[in-house]
Design a protein around this motif. Structure first.
Motif, mmCIF file in Angstrom:
data_model
loop_
_atom_site.group_PDB
_atom_site.id
_atom_site.type_symbol
_atom_site.label_atom_id
_atom_site.label_comp_id
_atom_site.label_asym_id
_atom_site.label_seq_id
_atom_site.Cartn_x
_atom_site.Cartn_y
_atom_site.Cartn_z
ATOM 1 N N TYR A 90 1.022 -1.271 0.014
ATOM 2 C CA TYR A 90 -0.130 -0.242 -0.166
ATOM 3 C C TYR A 90 0.878 1.158 -0.537
ATOM 4 N N ASP A 91 1.907 1.286 0.655
ATOM 5 C CA ASP A 91 2.744 2.097 0.422
ATOM 6 C C ASP A 91 3.186 2.767 -1.052
ATOM 7 N N LYS A 92 3.663 2.038 -1.712
ATOM 8 C CA LYS A 92 3.935 1.989 -3.159
ATOM 9 C C LYS A 92 2.795 1.861 -3.781
ATOM 10 N N GLY A 93 1.726 2.330 -4.064
ATOM 11 C CA GLY A 93 0.746 2.354 -4.288
ATOM 12 C C GLY A 93 0.314 0.879 -4.959
ATOM 13 N N TYR A 94 0.278 -0.339 -4.855
ATOM 14 C CA TYR A 94 -0.096 -1.388 -4.865
ATOM 15 C C TYR A 94 -0.900 -1.996 -3.667
ATOM 16 N N TYR A 95 -2.177 -2.323 -4.502
ATOM 17 C CA TYR A 95 -3.211 -2.071 -4.155
ATOM 18 C C TYR A 95 -4.272 -3.676 -4.287
ATOM 19 N N ILE A 96 -4.892 -4.011 -3.695
ATOM 20 C CA ILE A 96 -6.110 -5.222 -3.407
ATOM 21 C C ILE A 96 -6.979 -4.869 -3.695
ATOM 22 N N TYR A 97 -7.618 -5.014 -4.936
ATOM 23 C CA TYR A 97 -9.054 -4.400 -5.613
ATOM 24 C C TYR A 97 -10.179 -5.229 -5.176
ATOM 25 N N ASP A 98 -11.343 -4.518 -4.959
ATOM 26 C CA ASP A 98 -12.865 -5.231 -4.441
ATOM 27 C C ASP A 98 -13.487 -5.063 -5.871
ATOM 28 N N PHE A 99 -13.876 -6.035 -6.776
ATOM 29 C CA PHE A 99 -15.351 -6.279 -7.007
ATOM 30 C C PHE A 99 -16.324 -7.032 -6.657
ATOM 31 N N SER A 100 -16.970 -6.491 -6.041
ATOM 32 C CA SER A 100 -18.285 -6.679 -5.372
ATOM 33 C C SER A 100 -19.454 -6.519 -6.570
ATOM 34 N N LEU A 101 -18.985 -7.012 -7.494
ATOM 35 C CA LEU A 101 -20.591 -6.634 -8.548
ATOM 36 C C LEU A 101 -20.543 -8.068 -9.224
ATOM 37 N N PRO A 102 -21.055 -8.731 -8.414
ATOM 38 C CA PRO A 102 -21.143 -10.142 -8.693
ATOM 39 C C PRO A 102 -22.573 -10.567 -9.630
ATOM 40 N N CYS A 103 -23.036 -11.636 -10.718
ATOM 41 C CA CYS A 103 -23.763 -12.123 -11.416
ATOM 42 C C CYS A 103 -24.143 -13.024 -10.780
ATOM 43 N N PRO A 104 -25.346 -13.414 -10.145
ATOM 44 C CA PRO A 104 -26.578 -12.327 -10.780
ATOM 45 C C PRO A 104 -26.509 -10.878 -9.711
ATOM 46 N N ASN A 105 -27.544 -10.032 -10.624
ATOM 47 C CA ASN A 105 -28.100 -8.486 -10.075
ATOM 48 C C ASN A 105 -26.699 -7.767 -11.021
ATOM 49 N N THR A 106 -25.380 -8.069 -11.634
ATOM 50 C CA THR A 106 -24.654 -7.755 -13.291
ATOM 51 C C THR A 106 -24.367 -8.526 -14.133
ATOM 52 N N CYS A 107 -25.510 -9.092 -14.498
ATOM 53 C CA CYS A 107 -25.397 -9.717 -15.152
ATOM 54 C C CYS A 107 -25.656 -9.301 -17.071
ATOM 55 N N ASP A 108 -25.399 -9.979 -17.979
ATOM 56 C CA ASP A 108 -25.249 -9.733 -19.200
ATOM 57 C C ASP A 108 -26.470 -11.091 -19.650
ATOM 58 N N THR A 109 -27.583 -11.078 -19.812
ATOM 59 C CA THR A 109 -28.608 -11.710 -20.032
ATOM 60 C C THR A 109 -28.736 -12.173 -20.823
ATOM 61 N N SER A 110 -28.086 -11.331 -22.361
ATOM 62 C CA SER A 110 -27.794 -11.807 -23.715
ATOM 63 C C SER A 110 -26.704 -12.356 -23.949
ATOM 64 N N SER A 111 -25.737 -12.546 -23.293
ATOM 65 C CA SER A 111 -24.689 -13.259 -23.479
ATOM 66 C C SER A 111 -24.511 -14.652 -23.822
ATOM 67 N N PRO A 112 -23.777 -14.932 -24.294
ATOM 68 C CA PRO A 112 -23.855 -16.627 -25.128
ATOM 69 C C PRO A 112 -23.086 -17.436 -23.676
ATOM 70 N N LEU A 113 -22.781 -16.755 -22.777
ATOM 71 C CA LEU A 113 -21.836 -17.343 -21.809
ATOM 72 C C LEU A 113 -22.901 -17.167 -20.761
ATOM 73 N N PHE A 114 -24.212 -16.896 -20.877
ATOM 74 C CA PHE A 114 -24.891 -16.355 -19.817
ATOM 75 C C PHE A 114 -26.173 -18.026 -19.859
ATOM 76 N N VAL A 115 -25.870 -19.046 -18.608
ATOM 77 C CA VAL A 115 -26.610 -20.285 -19.094
ATOM 78 C C VAL A 115 -27.545 -20.639 -18.297
ATOM 79 N N LYS A 116 -28.623 -20.472 -17.929
ATOM 80 C CA LYS A 116 -29.475 -20.927 -17.088
ATOM 81 C C LYS A 116 -29.252 -22.586 -16.824
#
Length: 116
Positions: A90-116
């Motif tokens: 953290y002193d050198k600017g090398y951080y841990i980034y949090d990606f808290s936007l999980p799918c479901p909730n942020t899904c691209d339901t038209s994506s060919p990778l969105f398999v139900k």
């Protein structure tokens, strides 16, 4: 220090707790919840690969325990150097980034990778 961190950066201690939660509860979480993907903001990727020392990116899964006892999944991402070591300083600017936007909730339901 926490107030001075860039957007989407979390303290090391928080990341360690979420990773421990994943190790203890991840299988149970996946057995009872859908988790398909994470939306990763481009600005966060730019923050990770900001200099020539970053060769790769590594993602860690984590679970944040919420006040109601449920869990929220997170993907924590760090830069990786040419020796395959995580770049967390953290002193050198090398951080841990949090990606808290999980799918479901942020899904691209038209994506060919969105398999139900």
């Amino acid at each position: 220090m926490a107030n001075d961190l860039p957007q989407d950066v979390i303290p090391l201690e928080t990341a360690q707790q979420w990773a421990a939660n994943w190790n203890q509860e991840g299988a149970n979480y996946l057995a009872n919840n859908a988790l398909k993907a994470f939306l990763i903001p481009g600005a966060d990727i730019q923050g990770i690969i900001k200099d020539d020392n970053t060769y790769d990116i590594r993602g860690y899964l984590g679970l944040e325990k919420l006040s109601d006892g449920s869990f929220e999944p997170h993907m924590m991402v760090v830069g990786v150097d040419n020796n395959q070591n995580d770049m967390i300083d953290y002193d050198k600017g090398y951080y841990i980034y949090d990606f808290s936007l999980p799918c479901p909730n942020t899904c691209d339901t038209s994506s060919p990778l969105f398999v139900k």
